[in-house]
Design a protein around this motif. Structure first.
Motif: not given
Length: 158
Positions: A85-98, A108-116
């Motif tokens: 969760d901390k890594l998701l927040a640090e890298r600004n991956i919004v909509g990510g859930t663990v 780990v699921s993400v919706r409409r995340a930047d692919a790179a």
């Protein structure tokens, strides 16, 4: 030798003395000055490379220290989840859930995340934490955007 020396005229003694002095100076130059001069020139040529090597070693040591501090394995699945969760927040991956899955896996699921950004995060998470990707489902939803669901298992678990 003394008899030979006394047998020489004053002019010959000066010539022999001058020749001996020149030979002594040449030997001093060849034995002491010239090798030191060459060594100094060689070391001066090597110095920039050695300084660059020292900078590279310092950078590698700093990176190893950083990785050593970050690669400490969490003690429980809850700590691993918190680290993800901390890594998701640090890298600004919004909509990510663990969430917890079966067999100590984390989903780990993400919706409409930047692919790179998502792939960079996934690489970082699997290198910093003792996790490996066990299954992944990634689908493109728009140019440069993905929906993804990845199961991460502890290293050593199948």
């Amino acid at each position: 030798m003394n008899q030979w020396w006394t047998g020489l005229s004053r002019r010959e003694r000066i010539a022999v003395g001058t020749a001996a002095a020149l030979v002594a100076v040449a030997l001093l130059y060849l034995a002491a000055i010239e090798p030191a001069w060459r060594t100094r020139a060689r070391l001066a040529a090597e110095l920039p490379r050695l300084r660059a090597d020292a900078v590279a070693v310092d950078a590698l040591a700093a990176e190893a220290k950083k990785l050593g501090a970050r690669a400490r394995s969490p003690e429980s699945p809850a700590q691993t989840k918190a680290a993800l969760d901390k890594l998701l927040a640090e890298r600004n991956i919004v909509g990510g859930t663990v969430r917890h899955g079966e067999d100590q896996r984390l989903i780990v699921s993400v919706r409409r995340a930047d692919a790179a950004a998502w792939l960079a995060w996934l690489k970082e998470a699997s290198s910093e934490l003792p996790l490996r990707v066990s299954t992944a489902r990634i689908s493109r939803v728009a140019p440069g955007l993905v929906d993804a669901e990845v199961a991460l298992a502890p290293v050593g678990q199948k």
